[in-house]
Design a protein around this motif. Structure first.
Motif, PDB file in Angstrom:
ATOM      1  N   GLN A 488       0.806  -1.213   0.000  1.00  6.64           N
ATOM      2  CA  GLN A 488       0.000   0.000   0.000  1.00  6.64           C
ATOM      3  C   GLN A 488       0.847   1.274   0.000  1.00  6.64           C
ATOM      4  O   GLN A 488       0.318   2.360   0.174  1.00  6.64           O
ATOM      5  N   ASN A 489       2.152   1.122  -0.195  1.00  6.43           N
ATOM      6  CA  ASN A 489       3.056   2.280  -0.157  1.00  6.43           C
ATOM      7  C   ASN A 489       3.088   2.945  -1.524  1.00  6.43           C
ATOM      8  O   ASN A 489       3.639   2.411  -2.497  1.00  6.43           O
ATOM      9  N   GLU A 490       2.463   4.089  -1.622  1.00  5.17           N
ATOM     10  CA  GLU A 490       2.370   4.775  -2.906  1.00  5.17           C
ATOM     11  C   GLU A 490       3.687   5.409  -3.339  1.00  5.17           C
ATOM     12  O   GLU A 490       3.799   5.872  -4.475  1.00  5.17           O
ATOM     13  N   LEU A 491       4.702   5.417  -2.454  1.00  4.90           N
ATOM     14  CA  LEU A 491       6.002   5.975  -2.833  1.00  4.90           C
ATOM     15  C   LEU A 491       6.879   4.967  -3.561  1.00  4.90           C
ATOM     16  O   LEU A 491       7.849   5.360  -4.213  1.00  4.90           O
ATOM     17  N   LEU A 492       6.550   3.693  -3.461  1.00  5.50           N
ATOM     18  CA  LEU A 492       7.377   2.663  -4.084  1.00  5.50           C
ATOM     19  C   LEU A 492       7.074   2.571  -5.574  1.00  5.50           C
ATOM     20  O   LEU A 492       5.926   2.786  -6.006  1.00  5.50           O
ATOM     21  N   PRO A 493       8.057   2.199  -6.380  1.00  4.98           N
ATOM     22  CA  PRO A 493       7.791   1.928  -7.796  1.00  4.98           C
ATOM     23  C   PRO A 493       6.832   0.743  -7.948  1.00  4.98           C
ATOM     24  O   PRO A 493       6.760  -0.145  -7.086  1.00  4.98           O
ATOM     25  N   LEU A 494       6.091   0.720  -9.049  1.00  9.85           N
ATOM     26  CA  LEU A 494       5.096  -0.318  -9.262  1.00  9.85           C
ATOM     27  C   LEU A 494       5.727  -1.702  -9.281  1.00  9.85           C
ATOM     28  O   LEU A 494       5.166  -2.663  -8.761  1.00  9.85           O
ATOM     29  N   ARG A 495       6.903  -1.817  -9.865  1.00  5.35           N
ATOM     30  CA  ARG A 495       7.541  -3.123  -9.960  1.00  5.35           C
ATOM     31  C   ARG A 495       7.803  -3.713  -8.570  1.00  5.35           C
ATOM     32  O   ARG A 495       7.670  -4.913  -8.360  1.00  5.35           O
ATOM     33  N   VAL A 496       8.164  -2.862  -7.634  1.00  6.76           N
ATOM     34  CA  VAL A 496       8.424  -3.339  -6.290  1.00  6.76           C
ATOM     35  C   VAL A 496       7.140  -3.839  -5.653  1.00  6.76           C
ATOM     36  O   VAL A 496       7.123  -4.889  -4.992  1.00  6.76           O
TER      37      VAL A 496
END
Length: 610
Positions: A488-496
């Protein structure tokens, strides 16, 4: 403390109108000028014992009632001159460790030797010095301290070196005495109560030596170390006591580098503290563990504040690297005071320390393989030595591996602290994180927390920088709680985020007691991310995959779906991948499409609005 009294007559020196004289019926015939003070004295008692006054009076013509002798460079000043003058008059004088150096230098200046009169002052002072002063612990230290006022005279008269030899001999005689030093009238325990630091019971002499100036302390410690009887740990404790005595307030220099210093006294103070610090570093024992890692890092902080030499800084970094596993996060928070550095903490020195650590803990090479036939044929002492070396190698390798595990936890904790610094470059954050080998991190939870803090503190990172940062993260080593947060971390890249979901799905599938092999599509995805995972999963090939029931899939989908705001963010991240169309072409998304229906249900929640 020992003392000596000479003479028997009462003190008859008086002061009249700023002139010192002897209360006597005989008229004075000699005026002695000592550093601005005038003495009305008599020739006979003084000249009979002072060869220098004899020579000076013979060179001065008697043009008046009084002959005037100028002594502008008299050592010890008027106090020392009065001791010598009173001795000539037979007036009682008291000598102790506090004034014997001044009296000895003054007597030497006036040439009060045995050639002038038997039992002269120099002879009596030498007897008292050798028999009483040097035999006492406290007397030797006090006398050594007073030599600072007469450095040249004390060196010429061999007073300084004799005091140092006496001090070293007493330490070497009882280097590990638990409660007190050699028998003396001053107890070393009493001095402990007057200090703000509590010393180890073994270092009974550290507190007293800590009162010496750095040059005398350095010479004393060199003499003690050269004796070879004092343990390295005891030397380290003594150095810690001295540093805490003289370097407690150097934090006031924290902003000196970033400011222009106009006060010459402030610059002199920095120079003195820097000399003291360099001397302490030069005295550090070479043995590992002789001083604590915390103390070494305090010296590193002091070196930064006082702008110490690069060689001293590198030496400290090397020593810290030897025992870095004993450090704490607070120990590594070294303030950065250079005007060329914008970060709060000096991360460059930490990187250097980590490099030194990795150089020191490299696993030693294993013993060469010996053929079984040769080994059985030559079962001798040499073979036993090989066994011992092999066992020693295994223990050393195990110790280095344990050290790396501890340092990995230390580094991740350090990264969490410095990550919030907005001036910390991404490259340095990654350098610190990658300084520890991958196997040393049993889990990546703390590393994830540090990355999350860095992302929050650096909102200006572009997509490629965020990908570069998250590349150091291994999603397979994240716990369930961290996976839920990462999903749910919107700061992470989508791939992660996708990787987190896949690896958590694989882990949930493997957690069932009946699963012996992963599905081929998940196994292919894992192999695409990390080849070692594929090798691990290949071991589950004895039985067929048992279908999971609904409870197991519900357990696998324990990742709570994000709120609608987070879902919209994920959709935006999909758009960031240049095009949703190209994402479908990527290998990871293709593998996603190959998943069975039930895993798809869990993943589909991320893209649904409800």
């Amino acid at each position: 403390m020992k003392f000596m009294k000479l003479g028997s007559r009462p003190d008859t020196f008086i002061t009249t109108e700023a002139v010192r004289s002897v209360n006597s019926e005989v008229i004075s015939d000699l005026i002695v000028q000592v550093k601005g003070s005038r003495y009305l004295l008599h020739k006979f008692p003084l000249l009979s014992k002072c060869s220098r006054l004899q020579r000076l009076c013979s060179e001065i013509p008697e043009t008046s009632q009084h002959q005037i002798v100028q002594l502008p460079d008299f050592p010890g000043g008027i106090e020392a001159f009065e001791i010598c003058a009173k001795f000539c008059y037979g007036i009682t004088i008291t000598l102790s460790a506090y004034n014997i150096v001044a009296a000895r230098c003054a007597a030497e200046y006036l040439q009060m030797t045995e050639d002038v009169e038997k039992g002269n002052l120099i002879y009596k002072l030498e007897v008292f010095f050798n028999s009483c002063i040097l035999s006492g612990w406290k007397d030797s230290i006090v006398t050594l301290q007073t030599t600072k006022s007469f450095p040249l005279w004390s060196e010429d008269l061999v007073i300084t070196s004799r005091c140092i030899e006496a001090i070293a001999s007493k330490v070497l005689a009882n280097p590990n005495l638990s409660r007190r030093g050699p028998r003396d009238d001053i107890s070393c325990v009493e001095s402990d109560s007057r200090r703000h630091n509590k010393v180890s019971s073994k270092v009974w002499w550290a507190e007293d030596l800590a009162e010496l100036s750095i040059d005398l302390y350095w010479r004393s410690m060199i003499a003690i170390k050269s004796g070879g009887k004092v343990a390295a740990a005891v030397i380290g404790d003594a150095l810690r006591v001295y540093a805490s005595r003289w370097l407690p307030n150097i934090s006031k220099y924290a902003n000196v580098e970033k400011q222009i210093v106009h006060d010459p006294s402030e610059s002199d103070s920095i120079g003195k503290h820097r000399l003291l610090l360099e001397s302490i570093i030069s005295l550090l024992p070479a043995e590992k563990g002789a001083v604590s890692c915390s103390f070494l890092l305090k010296l590193v902080k002091a070196t930064n504040l006082l702008k110490g030499s690069c060689s001293s800084k590198m030496e400290l970094a090397r020593r810290v690297g030897l025992q870095l596993e004993d450090a704490s996060v607070n120990d590594l928070l070294i303030p950065c005071v250079s005007h060329t550095c914008d970060t709060i903490y000096d991360v460059d020195i930490v990187i250097t320390i980590l490099q030194q650590f990795m150089l020191q803990v490299q696993s030693p090479p294993t013993s060469p393989v010996t053929r079984k036939v040769d080994f059985e044929r030559r079962r001798s002492r040499s073979a036993e030595n090989i066994d011992l070396e092999f066992e020693e190698s295994r223990r050393s390798s195990s110790a280095s591996h344990s050290s790396k595990l501890k340092v990995a936890k230390l580094v991740d904790g350090y990264l969490q602290v410095i990550a919030s610094d907005t001036s910390l470059p991404l490259s340095k954050f990654i350098s610190i994180a990658e300084a520890i080998p991958e196997f040393a991190r049993l889990d990546h939870d703390d590393l994830y927390k540090a990355i999350d803090i860095y992302l929050k503190g650096h909102p200006g990172l572009n997509k490629s920088e965020r990908k570069r940062l998250c590349r150091i993260l291994d999603c397979k080593k994240l716990s369930m709680d961290i996976c839920m947060h990462a999903a749910q971390n919107e700061l992470l890249p989508l791939r992660v985020v996708v990787q987190v979901l896949f690896f958590e799905q694989a882990r949930s599938a493997m957690s069932g007691g009946h699963v012996t092999e992963l599905p081929s599509n998940i196994k292919a995805l894992l192999a695409n991310h990390h080849p070692q995972t594929a090798n691990t999963s290949a071991s589950f090939n004895k039985d067929k995959m048992t279908p999971l029931n609904d409870d197991q899939w519900s357990n696998a989908s324990a990742l709570k779906s994000p709120k609608s705001s987070n879902l919209s963010t994920l959709k935006m991240k999909l758009a960031e991948e240049d095009d949703l169309h190209e994402i479908g072409k990527s290998s990871r998304i293709k593998a996603l499409c190959l998943l069975p229906n039930r895993p798809k249900k869990m993943l589909s929640k991320l893209w649904s609005n409800k």
